[in-house]
Enzyme design. Structure first.
Site, mmCIF file in Angstrom:
data_model
loop_
_atom_site.group_PDB
_atom_site.id
_atom_site.type_symbol
_atom_site.label_atom_id
_atom_site.label_comp_id
_atom_site.label_asym_id
_atom_site.label_seq_id
_atom_site.Cartn_x
_atom_site.Cartn_y
_atom_site.Cartn_z
ATOM 1 N N ARG A 1 0.831 -1.216 0.000
ATOM 2 C CA ARG A 1 0.000 0.000 0.000
ATOM 3 C C ARG A 1 0.867 1.269 0.000
ATOM 4 O O ARG A 1 0.558 2.246 0.696
ATOM 5 C CB ARG A 1 -0.952 0.029 1.196
ATOM 6 C CG ARG A 1 -1.724 -1.258 1.417
ATOM 7 C CD ARG A 1 -2.511 -1.670 0.216
ATOM 8 N NE ARG A 1 -3.171 -2.968 0.400
ATOM 9 C CZ ARG A 1 -3.788 -3.614 -0.587
ATOM 10 N NH1 ARG A 1 -3.792 -3.112 -1.809
ATOM 11 N NH2 ARG A 1 -4.373 -4.760 -0.375
ATOM 12 N N GLU B 1 -5.361 -12.563 8.031
ATOM 13 C CA GLU B 1 -5.055 -12.578 6.599
ATOM 14 C C GLU B 1 -3.884 -13.510 6.276
ATOM 15 O O GLU B 1 -2.950 -13.144 5.565
ATOM 16 C CB GLU B 1 -4.785 -11.151 6.107
ATOM 17 C CG GLU B 1 -5.989 -10.242 6.310
ATOM 18 C CD GLU B 1 -5.818 -8.827 5.772
ATOM 19 O OE1 GLU B 1 -4.682 -8.345 5.721
ATOM 20 O OE2 GLU B 1 -6.842 -8.223 5.399
ATOM 21 N N ASP C 1 -11.875 -1.456 7.724
ATOM 22 C CA ASP C 1 -10.510 -1.311 7.238
ATOM 23 C C ASP C 1 -10.292 0.046 6.557
ATOM 24 O O ASP C 1 -10.203 0.108 5.329
ATOM 25 C CB ASP C 1 -10.207 -2.446 6.248
ATOM 26 C CG ASP C 1 -8.729 -2.554 5.919
ATOM 27 O OD1 ASP C 1 -7.935 -1.869 6.566
ATOM 28 O OD2 ASP C 1 -8.386 -3.322 5.008
ATOM 29 N N GLU D 1 -4.736 4.300 1.141
ATOM 30 C CA GLU D 1 -5.158 3.073 0.462
ATOM 31 C C GLU D 1 -6.570 3.190 -0.117
ATOM 32 O O GLU D 1 -6.798 2.861 -1.281
ATOM 33 C CB GLU D 1 -5.078 1.897 1.445
ATOM 34 C CG GLU D 1 -5.576 0.594 0.857
ATOM 35 C CD GLU D 1 -5.409 -0.586 1.812
ATOM 36 O OE1 GLU D 1 -4.892 -0.402 2.929
ATOM 37 O OE2 GLU D 1 -5.791 -1.705 1.413
ATOM 38 N N TRP E 1 -14.117 -11.657 1.449
ATOM 39 C CA TRP E 1 -13.523 -10.772 2.453
ATOM 40 C C TRP E 1 -14.505 -10.162 3.450
ATOM 41 O O TRP E 1 -14.110 -9.386 4.326
ATOM 42 C CB TRP E 1 -12.751 -9.641 1.751
ATOM 43 C CG TRP E 1 -11.625 -10.181 0.909
ATOM 44 C CD1 TRP E 1 -11.668 -10.464 -0.435
ATOM 45 C CD2 TRP E 1 -10.300 -10.518 1.356
ATOM 46 N NE1 TRP E 1 -10.453 -10.957 -0.843
ATOM 47 C CE2 TRP E 1 -9.593 -11.001 0.233
ATOM 48 C CE3 TRP E 1 -9.654 -10.467 2.587
ATOM 49 C CZ2 TRP E 1 -8.273 -11.428 0.301
ATOM 50 C CZ3 TRP E 1 -8.331 -10.888 2.658
ATOM 51 C CH2 TRP E 1 -7.658 -11.363 1.535
HETATM 52 C C1 GCU Z 1 -5.577 -3.986 4.717
HETATM 53 C C2 GCU Z 1 -4.593 -3.884 3.594
HETATM 54 C C3 GCU Z 1 -3.529 -4.936 3.680
HETATM 55 C C4 GCU Z 1 -2.902 -4.910 5.073
HETATM 56 C C5 GCU Z 1 -3.978 -5.043 6.123
HETATM 57 C C6 GCU Z 1 -3.468 -4.872 7.544
HETATM 58 O O1 GCU Z 1 -6.372 -5.122 4.551
HETATM 59 O O2 GCU Z 1 -5.263 -3.968 2.356
HETATM 60 O O3 GCU Z 1 -2.579 -4.659 2.689
HETATM 61 O O4 GCU Z 1 -1.989 -5.924 5.208
HETATM 62 O O5 GCU Z 1 -4.923 -4.047 5.941
HETATM 63 O O6 GCU Z 1 -3.772 -3.849 8.133
HETATM 64 O O7 GCU Z 1 -2.807 -5.735 8.064
#
Ligand code: GCU
Length: 670
Positions: free
Chosen positions: A153, A278, A357, A385, A533
């Site tokens: 990002r 994630e 987010d 972002e 998501w």
């Molecule tokens: C968002 C972002 C990711 C990042 C994540 C985070 O989802 O798109 O790139 O890793 O936030 O805060 O860990």
């Protein structure tokens, strides 16, 4: 020069008085040396004046003009006020007093800032008085820089911390430290929270020397270095069979690693951890809780006063869109609220401002006001972002002010987010604010020159949460562009409108997520609608919005009363968040008397028109600033104007086609 000095330009104010300035500084240390250097540099540029540094009081007393950097250790070092300062200037003599060295450095930067903002022509006749104590103990930047030089990002070039799996320690590191210290930042995490590959080995002897050099440069500006770590490091780095936080071999691996690390890099602040999120490893793999994981690391870091900053961005990212009960917004609270009170004293939970987010608007995450016995830090994102990726102008400080001023109704007198993160509410000191940084190795550091206002503004706000977004913008403009009135007026207008303008042509009424997947740039209304998501808007031909009331996901109930009832009741829910909490028909009437759909049409037309106005305001500044800054920024405004129209047309046409309902003013829909 390969990089700009941003707001540390020190544009000339006057050359009329060239008398030498005597600076009295009795002690020598890296921070004080840097403070004195800054005075030297600044007075030379601002006034063409030389400074002479002395250590004896006599020499200072007899001088006509002087600055005294005065340490006063009478205030306890435990106190937040160690970073505070007082400035008293009259008749050519100026005393900056602070308990700690960082406080003196902040005092110097404050003095220089005020000279510029007040356009002081003659320092020798200036009277000034200021006393400040930072609002937040921790004022952090989180960089999402990868060791191959890319930035997750990142919208301003490559990393200036890493390249080809090596740390880059050079003059730019010093300039970075000056910039962030000048606005009061005192802690930085230099690597991405998604720790993979070489970054896992940042806590190994391969990198100790470079880390040490980096940490020392930063420490000389009062900034502590932190590192993001990989929870599975005992396996990946240590060759153990497990990373189970309750396994004794894992616990002793981390202890030994911390001992070694701190013996090589003693000024290290601690670790930032993204776990069970994630795809990143974490305690869930072993049937353990986040408290088990965080406390295990906290034990290892305690002997070195190290902090474990543990992120609450934990949710199910394998959702089925047909499942209307699972709600990503609920996840942070559901995961962490039951653990309140079980985290060690040197653990801090880092919570994103909203439950999703970093959308252009979200409600405040209910963990603020929920957690009562846990150290917490607020996480915001100045990397744009979801707010135009530093190609659109979007000054975020007005949004951050709203977040900070939100009343959590936690039952205490000091119940605003700002009270909680500053430590006022629960009387703790491991707390503060962190921002995901917007920097890279572009000449101007932030891609869009005006995105510099977010880097500057975030730091200023974290240091002094009482400042208004407008005051901060005005300071930044004076320091960056000098004092020409027309620049002040136009740039201020653009900045102060920009967040709401961006909201108007992108996301209506708090719904968010109508972006192209992965890159998150540009409109795609259904881009995430059927994905895994958990980011749905639930638009069909009759209505739009997510039912998060009792008949829906029940998310509203995570808030304290009366907030829960306010959000659940469609008539009291703030309209800017209407579609976040409620699913409504397109002909639902808003307080403006407009239907929801007409509101969507209108705001999108309005927003795109405003983007065009920003371009015109900018074009009127040609010739008043350095041409390359003008041109670079002009290009971005031209793009923003076109891209805002694309947003407008894609979104408006989507709803027109879905509903068949025409725009009341018959503007073009496709
Ligand atoms: C968002 C972002 C990711 C990042 C994540 C985070 O989802 O798109 O790139 O890793 O936030 O805060 O860990």
């Amino acid at each position: 020069m390969e990089y700009s000095n941003c707001w540390l330009q020190y544009h000339s104010l006057s050359n009329a008085n060239q008398r030498e300035i005597v600076v009295l500084c009795k002690e020598k240390s890296a921070i004080l040396l840097n403070a004195v250097n800054e005075l030297d540099l600044a007075f030379h540029s601002l006034y063409g004046r030389k400074i002479t540094v002395v250590t004896e009081e006599d020499r200072y007393q007899t001088a006509k003009t002087g600055i005294y950097l005065k340490s006063d250790s009478s205030v306890s070092m435990q106190d937040n006020s160690k970073d505070g300062y007082t400035i008293t200037c009259a008749a050519g003599k100026c005393t900056i007093t602070a308990t700690g060295e960082a406080g003196l450095l902040y005092g110097v930067f404050a003095l220089l800032r005020n000279l510029q903002v007040q356009k002081v022509a003659d320092f020798d006749v200036w009277s000034f008085q200021e006393e400040k104590t930072p609002s937040n103990p921790l004022r952090m930047l989180n960089h999402w820089d990868n060791m191959d030089g890319s930035i997750e990002r990142g919208y301003s070039g490559k990393s200036f911390f890493f390249g080809k799996d090596e740390l880059l320690v050079n003059e730019r590191t010093v300039m970075y430290a000056r910039l962030v210290a000048s606005v009061g930042i005192n802690a930085v995490v230099i690597n991405n929270v998604n720790v993979k590959g070489a970054a896992t080995a940042l806590i190994s002897d391969r990198y100790y020397n470079e880390l040490h050099s980096m940490a020392e440069i930063l420490a000389a500006y009062g900034v502590q270095l932190f590192i993001s770590i990989n929870f599975a490091a005992p396996i990946e780095l240590g060759g153990l069979a497990t990373a189970d936080p309750c396994d004794s071999s894992v616990r002793s691996w981390w202890k030994k690693r911390a001992e070694e690390l701190w013996s090589k890099v003693p000024s290290l602040g601690g670790f930032l951890v993204k776990a069970d999120s994630e795809g990143r490893p974490g305690p869930f793999t072993y049937g353990r809780t986040h408290a088990d994981g965080a406390n295990m690391l906290a034990d290892a870091l305690r002997p070195f006063a190290g902090l474990v900053i543990w992120r609450c961005f934990v949710y199910n990212c394998q959702q089925d869109w047909r499942d209307t009960k699972t709600d990503r917004a609920r996840a942070g609270y559901d995961n962490f609220m039951p653990l309140d009170g079980t985290f060690a004293d040197n653990v801090i939970l880092q919570i994103k401002n909203g439950p999703m987010d970093f959308q252009v608007r979200e409600p405040i995450a209910p963990l603020f006001g929920g957690l009562k016995n846990t150290n917490i830090i607020l996480e915001v994102q100045i990397a744009q972002e979801y707010t135009g990726q530093q190609r659109h102008v979007c000054y975020l400080i007005p949004w951050f002010k709203e977040i900070l001023l939100f009343h959590t109704c936690c039952g205490k007198t000091n119940d605003q987010v700002v009270d909680i993160v500053s430590g006022r509410t629960y009387n703790n000191h491991n707390c503060g604010i962190a921002a995901v940084s917007n920097t890279g190795d572009d000449f101007n550091w932030t891609g869009h020159d005006l995105a510099g206002a977010n880097l500057y503004g975030y730091g200023r706000l974290a240091f002094d949460t009482e400042l208004s977004a407008e005051t901060i913008a005005t300071e930044w403009i004076s320091e960056t562009f000098g004092t020409k009135e027309k620049i002040q007026e136009h740039v201020l207008k653009i900045l102060m409108m920009s967040w709401r303008t961006y909201e108007k042509y992108t996301s209506p009424l708090g719904i968010g997520w109508m972006v192209k997947p992965n890159g998150h740039y540009g409109p795609d209304v259904d881009g995430y609608e059927y994905d895994r998501w958990g980011t749905y808007h639930r638009a069909d031909h009759k209505g739009i919005g997510v039912d998060r009331t009792g008949s829906g996901t029940g998310y509203y109930d995570q808030y304290n009363e009366p907030l829960a009832s306010m959000y659940a009741d469609i008539t009291s829910c703030p309209e800017e968040l209407l579609l976040f909490f409620h699913h409504v028909d397109y002909d639902y009437i808003l307080t403006s008397g407009k239907t929801v759909l007409q509101h969507i049409y209108d705001t999108h037309f309005e927003g795109a028109d405003e983007a065009e106005m920003f371009l015109e305001l900018w074009q009127q500044l040609q010739g008043m600033m350095e041409e390359d800054i003008y041109q670079r920024t002009l290009e971005r405004f031209l793009h923003q104007k076109d891209h805002a129209k694309e947003w407008r047309d894609v979104i408006n046409s989507y709803f027109y086609r879905k509903t068949g309902i025409i725009d009341q003013y018959h503007r073009p829909l496709y």
